[in-house]
Design a protein around this motif. Sequence first.
Motif, PDB file in Angstrom:
ATOM      1  N   GLY A  65      41.321  39.758  35.727  1.00  0.00           N
ATOM      2  CA  GLY A  65      40.414  38.704  35.142  1.00  0.00           C
ATOM      3  C   GLY A  65      39.071  39.345  35.588  1.00  0.00           C
ATOM      4  O   GLY A  65      38.893  39.981  36.699  1.00  0.00           O
ATOM      5  N   ALA A  66      37.788  39.053  34.774  1.00  0.00           N
ATOM      6  CA  ALA A  66      36.527  39.617  35.237  1.00  0.00           C
ATOM      7  C   ALA A  66      35.461  38.854  34.213  1.00  0.00           C
ATOM      8  O   ALA A  66      35.608  37.878  33.578  1.00  0.00           O
ATOM      9  CB  ALA A  66      36.679  41.073  34.836  1.00  0.00           C
ATOM     10  N   GLY A  67      34.197  39.157  34.799  1.00  0.00           N
ATOM     11  CA  GLY A  67      33.127  38.491  33.961  1.00  0.00           C
ATOM     12  C   GLY A  67      31.832  38.899  34.541  1.00  0.00           C
ATOM     13  O   GLY A  67      31.809  39.618  35.546  1.00  0.00           O
ATOM     14  N   ARG A  94      49.694  31.059  47.029  1.00  0.00           N
ATOM     15  CA  ARG A  94      49.848  29.946  45.936  1.00  0.00           C
ATOM     16  C   ARG A  94      51.299  29.423  46.166  1.00  0.00           C
ATOM     17  O   ARG A  94      52.347  30.227  46.335  1.00  0.00           O
ATOM     18  CB  ARG A  94      49.620  30.322  44.341  1.00  0.00           C
ATOM     19  CG  ARG A  94      48.169  30.843  44.526  1.00  0.00           C
ATOM     20  CD  ARG A  94      47.926  31.310  42.997  1.00  0.00           C
ATOM     21  NE  ARG A  94      46.720  32.031  42.688  1.00  0.00           N
ATOM     22  CZ  ARG A  94      45.953  32.598  41.873  1.00  0.00           C
ATOM     23  NH1 ARG A  94      46.718  32.558  40.571  1.00  0.00           N
ATOM     24  NH2 ARG A  94      44.852  33.179  41.963  1.00  0.00           N
ATOM     25  N   PHE A 111      36.868  31.749  33.119  1.00  0.00           N
ATOM     26  CA  PHE A 111      36.684  31.486  34.732  1.00  0.00           C
ATOM     27  C   PHE A 111      35.688  30.772  35.066  1.00  0.00           C
ATOM     28  O   PHE A 111      34.411  31.130  34.502  1.00  0.00           O
ATOM     29  CB  PHE A 111      36.753  32.600  35.393  1.00  0.00           C
ATOM     30  CG  PHE A 111      38.062  33.472  35.000  1.00  0.00           C
ATOM     31  CD1 PHE A 111      39.202  33.116  35.573  1.00  0.00           C
ATOM     32  CD2 PHE A 111      38.211  34.843  34.195  1.00  0.00           C
ATOM     33  CE1 PHE A 111      40.527  33.871  35.342  1.00  0.00           C
ATOM     34  CE2 PHE A 111      39.329  35.371  34.001  1.00  0.00           C
ATOM     35  CZ  PHE A 111      40.298  35.057  34.654  1.00  0.00           C
ATOM     36  N   SER A 148      38.254  36.074  45.533  1.00  0.00           N
ATOM     37  CA  SER A 148      37.169  35.262  45.073  1.00  0.00           C
ATOM     38  C   SER A 148      36.017  34.891  46.046  1.00  0.00           C
ATOM     39  O   SER A 148      34.978  35.096  46.007  1.00  0.00           O
ATOM     40  CB  SER A 148      37.146  34.605  43.670  1.00  0.00           C
ATOM     41  OG  SER A 148      37.789  35.423  42.743  1.00  0.00           O
ATOM     42  N   GLN A 179      33.247  36.835  47.417  1.00  0.00           N
ATOM     43  CA  GLN A 179      32.127  36.884  46.443  1.00  0.00           C
ATOM     44  C   GLN A 179      31.185  36.268  47.284  1.00  0.00           C
ATOM     45  O   GLN A 179      29.778  36.756  47.350  1.00  0.00           O
ATOM     46  CB  GLN A 179      31.981  36.576  44.943  1.00  0.00           C
ATOM     47  CG  GLN A 179      33.229  37.173  44.039  1.00  0.00           C
ATOM     48  CD  GLN A 179      32.890  36.893  42.799  1.00  0.00           C
ATOM     49  OE1 GLN A 179      32.168  36.367  42.282  1.00  0.00           O
ATOM     50  NE2 GLN A 179      34.060  36.988  42.035  1.00  0.00           N
ATOM     51  N   ALA A 210      31.917  40.575  38.232  1.00  0.00           N
ATOM     52  CA  ALA A 210      32.865  40.502  39.188  1.00  0.00           C
ATOM     53  C   ALA A 210      34.401  40.700  38.566  1.00  0.00           C
ATOM     54  O   ALA A 210      34.516  40.578  37.379  1.00  0.00           O
ATOM     55  CB  ALA A 210      33.047  39.185  39.890  1.00  0.00           C
ATOM     56  N   PHE A 211      35.328  41.129  39.194  1.00  0.00           N
ATOM     57  CA  PHE A 211      36.660  41.362  38.636  1.00  0.00           C
ATOM     58  C   PHE A 211      37.744  40.855  39.921  1.00  0.00           C
ATOM     59  O   PHE A 211      37.385  41.134  40.980  1.00  0.00           O
ATOM     60  CB  PHE A 211      37.040  42.665  38.058  1.00  0.00           C
ATOM     61  CG  PHE A 211      36.884  43.760  39.322  1.00  0.00           C
ATOM     62  CD1 PHE A 211      37.822  44.306  40.038  1.00  0.00           C
ATOM     63  CD2 PHE A 211      35.608  44.410  39.309  1.00  0.00           C
ATOM     64  CE1 PHE A 211      37.543  45.296  40.580  1.00  0.00           C
ATOM     65  CE2 PHE A 211      35.378  45.450  40.043  1.00  0.00           C
ATOM     66  CZ  PHE A 211      36.580  45.989  40.822  1.00  0.00           C
ATOM     67  N   GLY A 212      38.797  40.683  39.456  1.00  0.00           N
ATOM     68  CA  GLY A 212      39.795  40.286  40.405  1.00  0.00           C
ATOM     69  C   GLY A 212      41.254  40.814  39.651  1.00  0.00           C
ATOM     70  O   GLY A 212      41.673  40.333  38.765  1.00  0.00           O
ATOM     71  N   GLU A 216      39.355  42.213  44.695  1.00  0.00           N
ATOM     72  CA  GLU A 216      38.171  41.634  44.344  1.00  0.00           C
ATOM     73  C   GLU A 216      37.109  42.506  44.190  1.00  0.00           C
ATOM     74  O   GLU A 216      36.743  43.429  45.145  1.00  0.00           O
ATOM     75  CB  GLU A 216      37.507  40.364  45.376  1.00  0.00           C
ATOM     76  CG  GLU A 216      36.757  39.542  44.547  1.00  0.00           C
ATOM     77  CD  GLU A 216      37.313  38.664  43.437  1.00  0.00           C
ATOM     78  OE1 GLU A 216      38.555  38.443  43.355  1.00  0.00           O
ATOM     79  OE2 GLU A 216      36.605  37.919  42.754  1.00  0.00           O
ATOM     80  N   GLN A 257      45.172  40.513  45.967  1.00  0.00           N
ATOM     81  CA  GLN A 257      44.512  40.733  44.987  1.00  0.00           C
ATOM     82  C   GLN A 257      43.331  41.812  45.653  1.00  0.00           C
ATOM     83  O   GLN A 257      43.239  41.696  46.611  1.00  0.00           O
ATOM     84  CB  GLN A 257      43.700  39.644  44.792  1.00  0.00           C
ATOM     85  CG  GLN A 257      44.535  38.361  44.038  1.00  0.00           C
ATOM     86  CD  GLN A 257      43.601  37.147  43.353  1.00  0.00           C
ATOM     87  OE1 GLN A 257      42.695  36.808  43.879  1.00  0.00           O
ATOM     88  NE2 GLN A 257      44.147  36.693  42.195  1.00  0.00           N
ATOM     89  N   PHE A 265      33.749  30.788  37.416  1.00  0.00           N
ATOM     90  CA  PHE A 265      32.622  31.374  38.221  1.00  0.00           C
ATOM     91  C   PHE A 265      31.978  32.765  37.487  1.00  0.00           C
ATOM     92  O   PHE A 265      31.244  33.480  38.101  1.00  0.00           O
ATOM     93  CB  PHE A 265      33.150  31.810  39.668  1.00  0.00           C
ATOM     94  CG  PHE A 265      34.440  32.251  39.549  1.00  0.00           C
ATOM     95  CD1 PHE A 265      35.616  31.344  39.557  1.00  0.00           C
ATOM     96  CD2 PHE A 265      34.931  33.690  39.333  1.00  0.00           C
ATOM     97  CE1 PHE A 265      36.960  31.630  39.566  1.00  0.00           C
ATOM     98  CE2 PHE A 265      36.383  34.188  39.389  1.00  0.00           C
ATOM     99  CZ  PHE A 265      37.329  33.170  39.346  1.00  0.00           C
ATOM    100  N   THR A 266      32.525  32.838  36.178  1.00  0.00           N
ATOM    101  CA  THR A 266      31.839  34.262  35.356  1.00  0.00           C
ATOM    102  C   THR A 266      31.511  33.389  33.876  1.00  0.00           C
ATOM    103  O   THR A 266      32.301  32.679  33.498  1.00  0.00           O
ATOM    104  CB  THR A 266      32.747  35.169  35.183  1.00  0.00           C
ATOM    105  OG1 THR A 266      34.037  34.719  34.959  1.00  0.00           O
ATOM    106  CG2 THR A 266      32.747  36.041  36.744  1.00  0.00           C
ATOM    107  N   GLN A 325      42.946  32.941  46.056  1.00  0.00           N
ATOM    108  CA  GLN A 325      42.247  34.150  45.403  1.00  0.00           C
ATOM    109  C   GLN A 325      41.332  34.617  46.248  1.00  0.00           C
ATOM    110  O   GLN A 325      40.870  34.234  47.390  1.00  0.00           O
ATOM    111  CB  GLN A 325      41.497  33.655  44.225  1.00  0.00           C
ATOM    112  CG  GLN A 325      40.555  32.593  44.367  1.00  0.00           C
ATOM    113  CD  GLN A 325      39.713  32.158  43.205  1.00  0.00           C
ATOM    114  OE1 GLN A 325      39.881  32.745  41.962  1.00  0.00           O
ATOM    115  NE2 GLN A 325      39.140  31.011  43.419  1.00  0.00           N
TER     116      GLN A 325
HETATM  117  N1  DAH Z   1      40.179  34.860  40.945  1.00  0.00           N
HETATM  118  C1  DAH Z   1      40.798  35.195  39.583  1.00  0.00           C
HETATM  119  C2  DAH Z   1      42.235  34.646  39.647  1.00  0.00           C
HETATM  120  O1  DAH Z   1      42.929  34.753  40.880  1.00  0.00           O
HETATM  121  C3  DAH Z   1      40.705  36.327  38.992  1.00  0.00           C
HETATM  122  C4  DAH Z   1      39.151  36.700  38.747  1.00  0.00           C
HETATM  123  C5  DAH Z   1      38.735  36.443  37.388  1.00  0.00           C
HETATM  124  C6  DAH Z   1      38.433  37.346  39.777  1.00  0.00           C
HETATM  125  C7  DAH Z   1      37.438  36.495  37.083  1.00  0.00           C
HETATM  126  C8  DAH Z   1      37.091  37.398  39.589  1.00  0.00           C
HETATM  127  C9  DAH Z   1      36.525  37.226  38.071  1.00  0.00           C
HETATM  128  O2  DAH Z   1      36.073  38.091  40.184  1.00  0.00           O
HETATM  129  O3  DAH Z   1      35.257  37.505  37.569  1.00  0.00           O
HETATM  130  O4  DAH Z   1      42.845  34.540  38.535  1.00  0.00           O
END
Ligand code: DAH
Length: 347
Positions: A292-294, A198, A252, A174, A177, A315-317, A214, A212, A254-255, A172
Motif C-alpha cells: 500500500g502507498a500514497g 494482528r 488509506f 506506519s 512515520q 509513504a509506502f508499506g 515502511e 512490514q 493517512f494518505t 503496522q
Molecule cells: N500500513 C498499511 C497496512 O498495514 C500499509 C500502508 C499503506 C503503508 C499506505 C503506507 C501507506 O505507508 O502510505 O496495510
Amino acid sequence: MKEQLEQIRKEALAALEQAATPAALEDLRVKLLGKKGAITAVLKQMGKLSAEERPVMGQLANSVRAEIEAKLEDCKTKIHAAALDQKLASEAIDVTIPGDPVSMGHEHPMSQVLQEIKDMFVGMGYQIVDGPEVELASYNFTRLNIGEGHPSRDRSDTFYFADDDSVLLRTQTSPMQIRVMENAKPPICILAPGRVYRKDEADATHSPMFHQIEGLVIDEHITMGDLKGALVTLMKKIYGQDAVMRFRPHHFPFTEPSCEMDMQCHKCHGTGEVDGQVCSTCHGEGWIELLGAGMVHPNVLSGCGIDPEKYSGFAFGMGLERMAMGRMKINDLRLIFDNDVRFLNQF
Ligand code: DAH
C-alpha cells in the motif's frame, strides 16, 4: 649386629625393587628408616657394644642407611617415569583421524530478502530507522488520521495491553512515520522495517506476527511520480527487469491519494490459469498485491508540525513475508516461521 645390618640391607634392597607405587615406597621408607624403623632399632643396641666396636658399627649402619636412601630415590624416579609413560600412552590423540563435520548455517531467507531491500534503498539515500513494537494507540492510529470508530482499532483485530486501549502491539510500521516526522525536519527519507502484530489465525497467507517495511519521503515538490519511480525501481531489482507492475486506486486514512501496487503473477503471467486450472499462486487474479502507498495526508503532516503548503511526501508499506514468498517462490507462509532446516537449506 653386623649380620642384622647386612640382613636389613639385603631385604630392603629386594623389597624396594618390588615396590610398584609411590605409596608402597613410602611404606618401606617408614619401615626401614623411620623413627621406629629397622635401622633405628639396631642403632638402639649400640650401647651394648665396646668402645672400639661402636664407630665401626656406626659407620656400617650409616652406609646401609645411605645405600637404602639412594635406592629409594632411584625407585621413586623409575616409578614416576613409568606412571608418566602410562599416562601419555593412555591420553594419546591421533591427529590424523578426520574430525566431526560442523554444518554451516546461513542467513534466513527472510533476512536475505530484507537485506537486499535495505541495500537498494540505502543506495537511493534512505536512512534505516527502528522503533518500538509496543506502541501508543495515538501513534498507531490517531495521528495517522485513523478515527475513533475505525474497524482496524477493534479489539478483535488488535492486541491491546490495557482496558483503555491506549497501548498496543503495533499493527503496522506506519507509526514510524509519526515518530520520524515529529523529531526531524524535511528533507526526510527513511526506511523502517520491523515486526507487526494482528489477531489473525495462522494459515498459508496469515500469521499473528509478520514483518512490514515502511518508507517515507518528505521534501518540497515530492509527487506521485517519485513514489512510482522508487517502487518500480525496487520491484524490477527484486523480481527482475521484465517484472510487470500496476498501480490501483485504494483508500488509506493517512494518505491522499492512496494506491496499492500489484505485480503480475509470475506463475500464470497474468492469465489467472495454468494448464486450464485456476492459478494457485494468484488464485486466478493474475496479479499479486505487494504493498500500500500514497501521498502523505495533509492532516498527518500538520499534526507533526510540517507545513503541508510547503512540503509534500509519499509513504509506502510492504509485507516482507509476501516479498520473500514471491522472491523465493515459497507457497506457505508458515514455512518461513517453522525454521525447519530442510526447508531453510534450500535458500
Ligand atoms: N500500513 C498499511 C497496512 O498495514 C500499509 C500502508 C499503506 C503503508 C499506505 C503506507 C501507506 O505507508 O502510505 O496495510
